[in-house]
Structure formats: structure tokens, C-alpha cells
Design a protein around this motif. Structure first.
Motif, mmCIF file in Angstrom:
data_model
loop_
_atom_site.group_PDB
_atom_site.id
_atom_site.type_symbol
_atom_site.label_atom_id
_atom_site.label_comp_id
_atom_site.label_asym_id
_atom_site.label_seq_id
_atom_site.Cartn_x
_atom_site.Cartn_y
_atom_site.Cartn_z
ATOM 1 N N PHE A 14 -8.937 71.988 178.381
ATOM 2 C CA PHE A 14 -9.695 70.444 178.578
ATOM 3 C C PHE A 14 -9.233 70.141 179.700
ATOM 4 O O PHE A 14 -8.030 70.074 179.892
ATOM 5 N N GLU A 15 -10.223 69.755 180.547
ATOM 6 C CA GLU A 15 -9.754 68.929 181.663
ATOM 7 C C GLU A 15 -10.380 67.559 181.558
ATOM 8 O O GLU A 15 -11.277 67.110 181.364
ATOM 9 N N ASN A 16 -9.062 66.700 181.643
ATOM 10 C CA ASN A 16 -9.393 65.149 181.525
ATOM 11 C C ASN A 16 -10.205 64.784 180.148
ATOM 12 O O ASN A 16 -11.415 64.157 180.466
ATOM 13 N N GLY A 17 -10.333 65.687 179.134
ATOM 14 C CA GLY A 17 -10.776 65.377 177.930
ATOM 15 C C GLY A 17 -11.917 66.100 177.679
ATOM 16 O O GLY A 17 -12.426 66.207 176.688
ATOM 17 N N GLN A 18 -12.479 66.729 178.653
ATOM 18 C CA GLN A 18 -13.784 67.570 178.641
ATOM 19 C C GLN A 18 -13.561 69.294 178.574
ATOM 20 O O GLN A 18 -12.438 69.634 179.417
ATOM 21 N N GLU A 19 -13.925 69.781 177.637
ATOM 22 C CA GLU A 19 -13.909 71.228 177.701
ATOM 23 C C GLU A 19 -14.211 71.931 179.035
ATOM 24 O O GLU A 19 -15.565 71.852 179.396
ATOM 25 N N ASN A 20 -13.526 72.751 179.579
ATOM 26 C CA ASN A 20 -13.916 73.604 180.637
ATOM 27 C C ASN A 20 -13.968 74.792 180.148
ATOM 28 O O ASN A 20 -13.067 75.603 180.077
ATOM 29 N N ASN B 244 0.123 67.852 183.424
ATOM 30 C CA ASN B 244 -0.267 66.511 184.160
ATOM 31 C C ASN B 244 -0.235 66.823 185.626
ATOM 32 O O ASN B 244 1.022 66.985 186.084
ATOM 33 N N ILE B 245 -1.255 66.512 186.493
ATOM 34 C CA ILE B 245 -1.147 66.762 187.754
ATOM 35 C C ILE B 245 -1.558 65.745 188.729
ATOM 36 O O ILE B 245 -2.685 64.966 188.465
ATOM 37 N N PHE B 246 -0.955 65.181 189.659
ATOM 38 C CA PHE B 246 -1.351 64.055 190.396
ATOM 39 C C PHE B 246 -1.347 64.358 191.908
ATOM 40 O O PHE B 246 -0.356 65.277 192.353
ATOM 41 N N ILE B 247 -2.274 63.898 192.716
ATOM 42 C CA ILE B 247 -2.095 64.005 194.117
ATOM 43 C C ILE B 247 -2.649 62.739 194.844
ATOM 44 O O ILE B 247 -3.368 61.937 194.356
ATOM 45 N N LEU B 248 -1.728 62.443 195.824
ATOM 46 C CA LEU B 248 -2.214 61.496 196.723
ATOM 47 C C LEU B 248 -2.150 61.563 198.141
ATOM 48 O O LEU B 248 -1.176 62.246 198.704
ATOM 49 N N ASP B 249 -3.437 61.562 198.733
ATOM 50 C CA ASP B 249 -3.554 61.916 200.032
ATOM 51 C C ASP B 249 -4.388 60.792 200.713
ATOM 52 O O ASP B 249 -4.482 59.740 200.269
ATOM 53 N N SER B 250 -4.863 61.206 202.120
ATOM 54 C CA SER B 250 -5.623 60.012 202.732
ATOM 55 C C SER B 250 -7.032 59.654 202.052
ATOM 56 O O SER B 250 -7.407 58.352 202.125
ATOM 57 N N ARG B 251 -7.467 60.601 201.242
ATOM 58 C CA ARG B 251 -8.639 60.122 200.451
ATOM 59 C C ARG B 251 -8.643 59.167 199.220
ATOM 60 O O ARG B 251 -9.178 58.197 198.952
ATOM 61 N N SER B 252 -7.371 59.337 198.379
ATOM 62 C CA SER B 252 -7.277 58.700 197.045
ATOM 63 C C SER B 252 -6.100 59.197 196.488
ATOM 64 O O SER B 252 -5.512 60.253 196.946
ATOM 65 N N GLU B 253 -5.766 58.572 195.477
ATOM 66 C CA GLU B 253 -4.837 59.257 194.372
ATOM 67 C C GLU B 253 -5.432 59.675 193.270
ATOM 68 O O GLU B 253 -6.678 58.885 192.681
ATOM 69 N N ARG B 254 -5.414 60.866 192.885
ATOM 70 C CA ARG B 254 -6.371 61.594 191.777
ATOM 71 C C ARG B 254 -5.362 62.254 190.754
ATOM 72 O O ARG B 254 -4.235 62.557 191.265
ATOM 73 N N SER B 255 -5.878 62.283 189.459
ATOM 74 C CA SER B 255 -4.938 62.988 188.508
ATOM 75 C C SER B 255 -5.912 63.898 187.561
ATOM 76 O O SER B 255 -7.077 63.801 187.644
ATOM 77 N N LEU B 256 -5.302 64.918 187.200
ATOM 78 C CA LEU B 256 -5.891 65.982 186.274
ATOM 79 C C LEU B 256 -4.813 65.974 185.001
ATOM 80 O O LEU B 256 -3.723 66.540 185.169
ATOM 81 N N LYS B 257 -5.512 65.834 183.723
ATOM 82 C CA LYS B 257 -4.805 66.319 182.627
ATOM 83 C C LYS B 257 -5.338 67.342 181.936
ATOM 84 O O LYS B 257 -6.616 67.111 181.840
ATOM 85 N N ILE B 258 -4.837 68.186 181.446
ATOM 86 C CA ILE B 258 -4.956 69.667 181.059
ATOM 87 C C ILE B 258 -4.342 69.864 179.627
ATOM 88 O O ILE B 258 -3.114 69.723 179.571
ATOM 89 N N ASP B 259 -5.006 70.190 178.677
ATOM 90 C CA ASP B 259 -4.767 70.487 177.442
ATOM 91 C C ASP B 259 -5.257 71.838 177.158
ATOM 92 O O ASP B 259 -6.326 72.003 177.165
ATOM 93 N N ALA B 260 -4.401 72.574 176.801
ATOM 94 C CA ALA B 260 -4.939 74.015 176.457
ATOM 95 C C ALA B 260 -4.623 74.284 174.740
ATOM 96 O O ALA B 260 -3.256 74.074 174.227
ATOM 97 N N ARG B 261 -5.655 74.484 173.785
ATOM 98 C CA ARG B 261 -5.408 74.682 172.362
ATOM 99 C C ARG B 261 -6.247 75.705 172.053
ATOM 100 O O ARG B 261 -7.654 75.812 172.119
ATOM 101 N N GLY B 262 -5.527 76.765 171.402
ATOM 102 C CA GLY B 262 -6.418 77.886 170.659
ATOM 103 C C GLY B 262 -7.276 78.489 171.814
ATOM 104 O O GLY B 262 -8.233 78.994 171.328
ATOM 105 N N GLY B 263 -6.802 78.768 172.919
ATOM 106 C CA GLY B 263 -7.542 79.646 173.876
ATOM 107 C C GLY B 263 -8.853 78.825 174.556
ATOM 108 O O GLY B 263 -9.428 79.155 175.529
ATOM 109 N N ARG B 264 -8.748 77.448 174.134
ATOM 110 C CA ARG B 264 -9.878 76.388 174.787
ATOM 111 C C ARG B 264 -9.026 75.479 175.660
ATOM 112 O O ARG B 264 -7.716 74.941 175.547
#
Length: 192
Positions: A88-94, A66-86
Motif C-alpha cells: 500500500f502506497e499512501n493508503g492505496q494498494e499498488n 516512511n520516506i520524505f524528500i525536500l528539493d527545489s520542487r516541494s516537500e513530498r512524502s511516501l508512506k508504505i505498508d506491506a501486509r500479507g504480500g500486498r
């Protein structure tokens, strides 16, 4: 921290390329390893705060982050899950990073510990090129990054990425956490 958690190391890194500091923690929690950090910087000419938590299995394979950033543009987050070599970035497979084992945070030296611990290279041995799931800052995008490690001495490694387009020497402590990341990060304080 939970009752079965043990703080292995806590410290502070100074960013040498731009005004910035990172406070980090390295924690053992049952059969998992946890990396936590808070980065304060003025990289890209804007004040920013980034926070992360990375959870790895007992062999230092990334499970989630789980990664969060706050800067002059906005507050953003990124949730990453790694399962069996796959991955997922915010629930979507990358699919561009599928097959990667390690996460690599562009603004932190903490994630260099993951392949160093996982690979257990002998002095003079190289990892060969492998793909890491690289989190680019401040964009918080996840993309493939070819990289390689060469163990030069007991506590020294040469890190390279993009086929040698980027090269830096790393000096690590007894926990394989970076003490000196040539021209980029330097440890200024450690409590354990």
C-alpha cells in the motif's frame, strides 16, 4: 529510540556518482529491525534532502516505510505498508509490486541488506530473480524491479537488476551493511 531498542550500527556513506552523503542507523527493536537514514545530494542538478525509516520483521521482510524528500520542487512524502504480500502506497494498494518481499530505495545502499539478510545465500549460490518494491527518487514512486543476488565470497555479492541490464559488486561488513557498492556508494565512517 525506545527503551527496548539497540543501535547495531551507525555510519556514513559517500555517493560516488554525484555529490552526496547518507547518514544511516541500523537498529534492533524487539522483534523488528529498523533502518533509518538521511541523504543529502545534488543528484539531478538540484539540492535535495531525503529521509527514511524502514521497519522489517525479525526475518527482514519489509513491514512499513516512511520516506520524505525536500528539493527545489516541494516537500513530498511516501508512506508504505506491506501486509500479507500486498503493498500500500499512501493508503492505496499498488498491485504492481504485490508479492514483493523487499523494499529497495533507489538513492540508498541500506536496502541491499534486506535480501542479503533474508536469503542467507551460501558462497556461489544465487537468489534467482525476484521482484522488489523499488522506490524511485526523486519522484517517490513505487514500482516493481526484478533483481538477483549472487554470493561471490564471504562478504562479497553481485547484484543485478532488470535482467542483468544493471550489475554491481557489493562488499558488506559483519552486519551485511554495504561497505562498497561498486562505483556508486562507499562507506566513509562507521561507529559500530
Amino acid at each position: 529510540m525506545t527503551s527496548n531498542s539497540q543501535l547495531v550500527s551507525v555510519g556514513l556513506w559517500q555517493w560516488l556518482q554525484s555529490p552526496g552523503l547518507e547518514r544511516f542507523e541500523f537498529v534492533r527493536a524487539g522483534d523488528e529491525w529498523i533502518f533509518r537514514g538521511t541523504i543529502l545530494t545534488t543528484a539531478n542538478d538540484a539540492a535535495a534532502e531525503a529521509r527514511y525509516e524502514i521497519v522489517c520483521d525479525s526475518l527482514f521482510h519489509t513491514r512499513r516505510a516512511n520516506i520524505f524528500i525536500l528539493d527545489s520542487r516541494s516537500e513530498r512524502s511516501l508512506k508504505i505498508d506491506a501486509r500479507g504480500g500486498r503493498w500500500f502506497e499512501n493508503g492505496q494498494e499498488n498491485q504492481t509490486v504485490n508479492g514483493a518481499t523487499d523494499i529497495d530505495l533507489g538513492w540508498s545502499p541500506s536496502t541491499n541488506t534486506l535480501p542479503i539478510k533474508r536469503l542467507k545465500l551460501e558462497i556461489g549460490q544465487t537468489s534467482g530473480e525476484f521482484i522488489a518494491a523499488w522506490v524511485r527518487f526523486p519522484e517517490l514512486t513505487l514500482q516493481p524491479l526484478p533483481q538477483e543476488y549472487l554470493r561471490l565470497a564471504d562478504r562479497q555479492y553481485r547484484y543485478s537488476s532488470r535482467g542483468g541490464a544493471f550489475v554491481a559488486n557489493l562488499v558488506v561488513d559483519d552486519n551485511d551493511l554495504v561497505l562498497d557498492y561498486e562505483e556508486f556508494w562507499q562507506r566513509v565512517k562507521s561507529n559500530k
